[in-house]
Design an enzyme around this catalytic site. Structure first.
Site, PDB file in Angstrom:
ATOM      1  N   HIS A  83       0.843  -1.205   0.000  1.00  0.00           N
ATOM      2  CA  HIS A  83       0.000   0.000   0.000  1.00  0.00           C
ATOM      3  C   HIS A  83       0.875   1.251   0.000  1.00  0.00           C
ATOM      4  O   HIS A  83       0.624   2.201  -0.744  1.00  0.00           O
ATOM      5  CB  HIS A  83      -0.912   0.035   1.240  1.00  0.00           C
ATOM      6  CG  HIS A  83      -1.929  -1.061   1.288  1.00  0.00           C
ATOM      7  ND1 HIS A  83      -2.023  -1.925   2.349  1.00  0.00           N
ATOM      8  CD2 HIS A  83      -2.903  -1.419   0.411  1.00  0.00           C
ATOM      9  CE1 HIS A  83      -3.012  -2.773   2.125  1.00  0.00           C
ATOM     10  NE2 HIS A  83      -3.567  -2.493   0.950  1.00  0.00           N
ATOM     11  N   LYS A  86     -16.427  -7.907   5.988  1.00  0.00           N
ATOM     12  CA  LYS A  86     -15.137  -8.251   6.589  1.00  0.00           C
ATOM     13  C   LYS A  86     -15.199  -8.203   8.114  1.00  0.00           C
ATOM     14  O   LYS A  86     -15.873  -7.369   8.701  1.00  0.00           O
ATOM     15  CB  LYS A  86     -14.050  -7.260   6.140  1.00  0.00           C
ATOM     16  CG  LYS A  86     -13.590  -7.448   4.724  1.00  0.00           C
ATOM     17  CD  LYS A  86     -12.399  -6.544   4.444  1.00  0.00           C
ATOM     18  CE  LYS A  86     -11.864  -6.724   3.056  1.00  0.00           C
ATOM     19  NZ  LYS A  86     -10.718  -5.842   2.806  1.00  0.00           N
ATOM     20  N   ARG A 140      -1.742  -5.955  -7.899  1.00  0.00           N
ATOM     21  CA  ARG A 140      -0.647  -6.908  -7.740  1.00  0.00           C
ATOM     22  C   ARG A 140      -0.558  -7.872  -8.905  1.00  0.00           C
ATOM     23  O   ARG A 140       0.511  -8.386  -9.210  1.00  0.00           O
ATOM     24  CB  ARG A 140      -0.834  -7.718  -6.445  1.00  0.00           C
ATOM     25  CG  ARG A 140      -0.745  -6.895  -5.189  1.00  0.00           C
ATOM     26  CD  ARG A 140      -1.169  -7.697  -4.002  1.00  0.00           C
ATOM     27  NE  ARG A 140      -2.592  -8.028  -4.177  1.00  0.00           N
ATOM     28  CZ  ARG A 140      -3.308  -8.743  -3.330  1.00  0.00           C
ATOM     29  NH1 ARG A 140      -2.759  -9.239  -2.251  1.00  0.00           N
ATOM     30  NH2 ARG A 140      -4.588  -8.973  -3.551  1.00  0.00           N
ATOM     31  N   SER A 197      -2.815  -8.254   2.653  1.00  0.00           N
ATOM     32  CA  SER A 197      -3.236  -8.046   4.043  1.00  0.00           C
ATOM     33  C   SER A 197      -3.765  -9.341   4.651  1.00  0.00           C
ATOM     34  O   SER A 197      -3.521  -9.632   5.825  1.00  0.00           O
ATOM     35  CB  SER A 197      -4.305  -6.953   4.120  1.00  0.00           C
ATOM     36  OG  SER A 197      -3.763  -5.699   3.798  1.00  0.00           O
TER      37      SER A 197
END
Length: 154
Positions: free
Chosen positions: A18, A42, A91, A128
């Protein structure tokens, strides 16, 4: 006219990947808002307050970065900040396919452009989710998260 970008996410935690994206967008914007939002699907490992404080500690000497909580639609947050751009890091192609759909929807909903940057190759493996799993097993994540001690587990 000021060029304003919003880098949204839950940042549970805010990784060096990040950071890489934010740091590379910095020269292009007058202000970047790092919006720490909640995702109803989440369950977070770190408290919202500590996630915000953690990111603030990383950018304490960067006056063009503003870190704050937001709720609701990201496009509404962008409008409230008069941001012209949403900033996203990628990514891999899986990230691109996911982010592309969101970007197109944001464009349709609020005419907000999304800018993508590829994470530098040496950081593209950072996630993460994986970092949380390492932390849950008492593994050392200091190589992946700057100022890790700022984070408080819920």
């Amino acid at each position: 006219m000021k060029i304003i970008g919003v880098f949204p996410g839950s940042f549970d935690p805010f990784t060096k990947g990040h950071e890489n994206i934010v740091n590379r967008f910095l020269p292009l914007f007058d202000t970047i808002y790092i919006g720490v939002g909640g995702n109803t699907s989440k369950k977070y490992m770190y408290t919202l307050e500590s996630r915000i404080q953690h990111i603030k500690s990383i950018y304490a000497k960067e006056p063009t970065i503003v870190v704050e909580e937001y709720e609701g639609l990201t496009v509404d947050y962008c409008k409230s900040k008069k941001a012209q751009y949403l900033l996203r890091g990628l990514r891999n192609t899986t990230d691109f396919n996911y982010e592309k759909s969101i970007a197109l929807m944001n464009k349709e909903l609020a005419n907000i452009e999304t800018l993508f940057l590829m994470t530098d190759a040496e950081l593209s493996h950072l996630s993460s989710t994986i970092i949380r799993e390492i932390a849950k097993s008492n593994g050392d994540i200091t190589a992946f998260v700057t100022n890790y001690s700022e984070l408080i587990i819920q």
